[in-house]
Scaffold this active site. Structure first.
Site, mmCIF file in Angstrom:
data_model
loop_
_atom_site.group_PDB
_atom_site.id
_atom_site.type_symbol
_atom_site.label_atom_id
_atom_site.label_comp_id
_atom_site.label_asym_id
_atom_site.label_seq_id
_atom_site.Cartn_x
_atom_site.Cartn_y
_atom_site.Cartn_z
ATOM 1 N N HIS A 220 1.090 -1.604 -0.067
ATOM 2 C CA HIS A 220 0.112 0.215 0.154
ATOM 3 C C HIS A 220 0.888 1.531 -0.384
ATOM 4 C CE1 HIS A 220 0.251 -1.147 4.408
ATOM 5 N NE2 HIS A 220 0.312 0.152 4.261
ATOM 6 N N ASP A 221 2.106 1.519 0.971
ATOM 7 C CA ASP A 221 2.980 2.182 0.958
ATOM 8 C C ASP A 221 3.622 2.715 0.294
ATOM 9 O OD1 ASP A 221 1.739 3.969 1.993
ATOM 10 O OD2 ASP A 221 2.503 3.064 4.046
ATOM 11 N N LYS A 224 6.220 5.398 -1.233
ATOM 12 C CA LYS A 224 6.609 6.085 -0.721
ATOM 13 C C LYS A 224 8.369 6.541 -1.071
ATOM 14 C CE LYS A 224 3.976 6.944 3.211
ATOM 15 N NZ LYS A 224 3.692 6.592 4.992
ATOM 16 N N HIS A 249 2.437 10.418 -2.313
ATOM 17 C CA HIS A 249 2.203 8.416 -2.212
ATOM 18 C C HIS A 249 1.233 7.603 -2.589
ATOM 19 C CE1 HIS A 249 0.535 8.185 1.967
ATOM 20 N NE2 HIS A 249 0.556 6.298 1.433
ATOM 21 N N HIS A 275 -5.787 3.706 -0.783
ATOM 22 C CA HIS A 275 -5.584 2.960 0.301
ATOM 23 C C HIS A 275 -5.432 4.524 2.150
ATOM 24 C CE1 HIS A 275 -1.297 4.138 0.189
ATOM 25 N NE2 HIS A 275 -1.718 3.607 1.793
ATOM 26 N N HIS A 276 -6.238 5.308 1.405
ATOM 27 C CA HIS A 276 -6.434 6.751 1.842
ATOM 28 C C HIS A 276 -7.660 7.137 1.251
ATOM 29 C CE1 HIS A 276 -2.440 7.175 4.351
ATOM 30 N NE2 HIS A 276 -1.827 6.979 3.127
ATOM 31 N N ASP A 304 -4.643 -1.059 7.797
ATOM 32 C CA ASP A 304 -3.667 0.294 7.984
ATOM 33 C C ASP A 304 -3.737 0.926 8.913
ATOM 34 O OD1 ASP A 304 -1.362 1.119 6.897
ATOM 35 O OD2 ASP A 304 -1.973 1.865 6.076
#
Ligand SMILES: [Fe+2]
Ligand SMILES: [Fe+2]
Length: 360
Positions: A220-221, A224, A249, A275-276, A304
Site C-alpha cells: 500500500h505505501d 513512498k 504517495h 488506501h487513503h 492499515d
C-alpha cells in the site's frame, strides 16, 4: 479376445501336432478332429471351452480392458464400472494408489480439486504423497465403463507455486521498502497482509480474492519510495506544502503498479491508489466515496489504520484497546466502510491474535 496364457498356446500347438501324427498313423478320425481343434485354438489363442467354463476369465477381462487403452501409458489409468468399482488399472496406477478399490476411494484422496466438467468428461486432481496428478474421466463408448487417465503434474504445479512464492516474496520486499521509508517495520506489512485477508473473508470475498488481497496489501505505501527524505523524515508536523507532497504517495504507488496485467500487481495498484480514500469522500487522491472505493482499498484503509493504532512502533506506544475501538466506532461511516468496521469489531479477537503473532 484371447483367453489363453502364452504357454497354453504353445502347449496346445505341440500337443495338437503330436496328436495329429498319432491320428494319421492310427487312422482315427476322432483323434484327428481333436488334434485340429487343439491346433486351431492354440493358433487363435482363444478357447471356447475355457470361455464357457469360466477358466482364465480374469485374464480375458484384463485383455479386453487393455485392448481399450492406448498401447503405451506410463501414467496411471483406471477403469471403473457403472457402480464405481475398480475393474482395471495399469501397473503405474497400481504403484500410485495400491489400496484403491473404487471411485469413492479416489474421491477420498485429499486435495481433490475440480478443474472442469463437460457432458462426457470431468477433470480432477489428486495428491499421492508429494506427487500431484490430474485425472481425466471419460465414459467409454459402447461399454458401461468410465476410464480415468492420470497425468503427473507435480513439476508443473511446483513451477507454478515457485512463481507465486517469488511474486509474494517480491511483493513483501517492495512493501517493506515503502514502509521502511516511513519508519514502519517489516512486521507491519505482514500484519496488514493477514488482517486484510481475514477481513476479506469475513466480508464474503472468495478465498482466491482474499489470498490476492493478502499478497497485494503489503504494497500500500510503495509510493513512498518517491517521497523525498526531507519530507518523510521531517521532525514534527508537516506543513501544508509538505503534506501535499506526502499525499502523492498514493497516486505514485498506483501509477508504478498499474501497467502490469498480473493480478497481484493490479490488486496492489488498487490498494496503493485507494488506501487513503475515505467512505465519506474526504480522502485522497481522488476523493472517491462509498462503494466507489474498491473493496480492496476499503479493507486496506481500515486495517492499515487499525494496525498503526493497535501496534507499538519504535517511535510510539500502542493505543489502549478501548481507545482504538472508540476511534473505529467514531469513524464508522466517515473514514471507514461501516460494514467492515462492524466485521472487524465483531471479530476483534481474531485480529488481536494476528497482531500478537507478528509482534515487532
Ligand atoms: Fe499510505
Ligand atoms: Fe501502512
Amino acid at each position: 479376445m484371447s483367453n489363453l496364457f502364452t504357454y497354453e498356446n504353445h502347449a496346445r500347438l505341440l500337443l495338437g501336432m503330436a496328436l495329429l501324427i498319432y491320428a494319421v498313423t492310427a487312422h482315427s478320425w476322432i483323434m484327428g478332429a481333436m488334434a485340429v481343434m487343439l491346433i486351431y485354438t492354440g493358433a487363435i489363442r482363444y478357447c471356447p471351452v475355457f470361455h464357457s467354463l469360466g477358466i482364465n476369465r480374469e485374464l480375458a477381462e484384463q485383455r479386453f480392458h487393455l485392448s481399450l487403452l492406448p498401447g503405451h501409458n506410463p501414467e496411471p489409468v483406471y477403469l471403473f464400472n457403472k457402480q464405481g468399482e475398480l475393474v482395471f488399472r495399469n501397473n503405474s496406477a497400481r504403484d500410485i494408489l495400491p489400496h484403491l478399490r473404487s471411485l469413492e476411494d479416489l474421491h477420498d484422496q485429499n486435495d481433490l480439486t475440480d478443474f472442469g466438467r463437460g457432458p462426457e468428461y470431468a477433470i480432477e486432481g489428486f495428491r499421492d504423497g508429494d506427487k500431484r496428478y490430474l485425472l481425466h474421466y471419460q465414459a467409454l463408448e459402447n461399454t458401461d465403463l468410465i476410464a480415468a487417465y492420470g497425468f503427473n503434474v507435480t513439476e508443473l504445479i511446483e513451477a507454478n507455486e515457485e512463481i507465486i512464492e517469488t511474486q509474494k516474496e517480491l511483493v513483501y520486499r517492495m512493501g517493506e521498502i515503502g514502509e521502511t521509508r516511513s519508519k514502519e517495520t517489516g512486521n507491519h506489512v505482514k500484519r496488514v497482509a493477514e488482517y486484510s485477508k481475514q477481513l476479506a473473508l469475513l466480508s464474503g470475498l472468495s478465498r482466491d480474492q482474499a489470498e490476492l488481497l493478502k499478497m497485494a496489501s503489503p504494497m500500500h505505501d510503495i509510493g513512498k519510495v518517491a517521497i523525498p527524505d526531507s519530507v518523510l523524515n521531517k521532525p514534527g508536523r508537516l506543513d501544508a506544502a509538505d503534506w501535499e507532497i506526502m499525499k502523492t504517495h498514493a497516486s505514485i504507488g498506483r501509477d508504478l503498479l498499474c501497467h502490469s496485467d498480473r493480478p497481484i500487481l493490479q490488486a496492489a495498484a488498487i490498494v496503493a491508489g485507494q488506501h487513503h480514500e475515505k467512505w465519506d469522500g474526504n480522502g485522497y487522491p481522488d476523493g472517491r466515496s462509498g462503494e466507489d472505493i474498491h473493496i480492496y482499498g476499503r479493507i486496506t484503509a481500515l486495517v492499515d489504520v487499525f494496525d498503526a493504532l493497535a501496534s507499538a512502533r519504535v517511535y510510539k506506544q500502542a493505543w489502549p484497546l478501548e481507545d482504538v475501538v472508540q476511534l473505529l466506532r467514531e469513524q464508522r461511516g466517515k473514514h471507514f466502510d461501516p460494514v467492515l468496521v462492524d466485521l472487524l469489531l465483531d471479530n476483534l479477537d481474531t485480529f488481536l491474535a494476528i497482531r500478537d503473532q507478528h509482534q515487532d
